[in-house]
Motif scaffolding. Sequence first.
Motif, PDB file in Angstrom:
ATOM      1  N   GLN A 127      42.822  34.083  33.489  1.00 31.26           N
ATOM      2  CA  GLN A 127      43.253  35.396  33.934  1.00 31.26           C
ATOM      3  C   GLN A 127      42.139  36.437  33.775  1.00 31.26           C
ATOM      4  O   GLN A 127      41.196  36.252  33.032  1.00 31.26           O
ATOM      5  N   HIS A 128      42.289  37.527  34.519  1.00 26.94           N
ATOM      6  CA  HIS A 128      41.352  38.663  34.478  1.00 26.94           C
ATOM      7  C   HIS A 128      39.940  38.239  34.891  1.00 26.94           C
ATOM      8  O   HIS A 128      38.961  38.483  34.182  1.00 26.94           O
ATOM      9  N   ASP A 152      45.849  38.208  37.472  1.00 29.60           N
ATOM     10  CA  ASP A 152      44.810  39.227  37.669  1.00 29.60           C
ATOM     11  C   ASP A 152      43.535  38.636  38.258  1.00 29.60           C
ATOM     12  O   ASP A 152      42.434  38.805  37.718  1.00 29.60           O
ATOM     13  N   ASN A 153      43.694  37.921  39.361  1.00 31.92           N
ATOM     14  CA  ASN A 153      42.557  37.429  40.134  1.00 31.92           C
ATOM     15  C   ASN A 153      42.740  37.864  41.588  1.00 31.92           C
ATOM     16  O   ASN A 153      43.478  38.815  41.866  1.00 31.92           O
ATOM     17  N   ASN A 174      49.723  39.666  39.643  1.00 36.24           N
ATOM     18  CA  ASN A 174      48.607  40.531  40.059  1.00 36.24           C
ATOM     19  C   ASN A 174      47.473  39.768  40.748  1.00 36.24           C
ATOM     20  O   ASN A 174      46.313  39.842  40.350  1.00 36.24           O
ATOM     21  N   ASN A 175      47.838  39.003  41.760  1.00 43.88           N
ATOM     22  CA  ASN A 175      46.853  38.358  42.615  1.00 43.88           C
ATOM     23  C   ASN A 175      46.937  38.951  44.014  1.00 43.88           C
ATOM     24  O   ASN A 175      47.799  39.779  44.305  1.00 43.88           O
TER      25      ASN A 175
END
Length: 238
Positions: A127-128, A152-153, A174-175
Motif C-alpha cells: 500500500q501507499h 492507495d495505488n 483508494n485505487n
Amino acid sequence: MMVCRVFAIFFGNCLCLLLLLSSLADANQANIDCLKTFKSQVEDPNGYLSTWDFGNQTAQGFICKFAGVTCWHDDENRVFSIKISGFGLRGVFPQGFKLCSDLTGLDLSRNNFSGPLPSNISFLQLQHNQFTGTLPPQLAQLRRLKTFSVADNRLEGPIPKFNSAIITSESFANNLNLCGKPLDNCKMTSTNSHSKVVILAALGGFTVTAFVVGIVLGFFCSTISVEQLLFRKSRQNR
C-alpha cells in the motif's frame, strides 16, 4: 564384514552431511544474491539501505543485521521477512525478490514504487505506492497468502477471486478504478457496450429491412390481384 558395514554407514552419513551443508550454502548464497540484486534495482535517495554492505560475505548471518531484514536464525543468511516500509525507495517492483526462496513476509508500503505488479509473489504489503495496471489473476492462486494490501495505488480493472477471508475491501481502497468483490461490481466495459450497440443496430436494420420488404411484397401482391380482377371483368364483358 562388520568393518565394511560400519565404513559404509559412516561414509553414507558423511555424504548426507556434505549434501546438507552444500544445500544450505546454496540457499544462503541465493538469499545474499536476492538482497544484493534488490539493492541494485531500486533508488535509495534517503540512504536507508546503506547498512546493506556485502563486503564481508564470509560472516555467518551478516545480512541479518541489515535494516529491515529478519532472518530465520541469526547465524544463517536465510531471509525470513523484509520490512522496509517508509524508506522512500523508488523504481519498479524489484524482480530480485524471486531469489529469496525462504521469504515469508514482504512489506514495501509507503514507498514510491511504480509500474505493473508481477504475478509470482506472495505475503505482500504494497500500500501507499504508485503501482499501475491491473492485478495479475495469478495472485488469487497463491494458497500461502496470509497478508495482502495494495491500497492507495493507481491500479485498475477487476480484482482476482481471492479465497482468503483476510482479503477485505481495505486491501484495495483508494485505487484508480479497481472493481469486483469485495468492492463494487465491475461496470460494463466500453467494448461490451459497443458490441451491444452494434448488435442492436443490426437487429434494428434487419427489422426495418423486413418492414420495407413486407410493404413492397404487399404492394406487389395487391397490384397482381387488381390486374387479375380487371382481366376477369374484361373477359366477362366480352
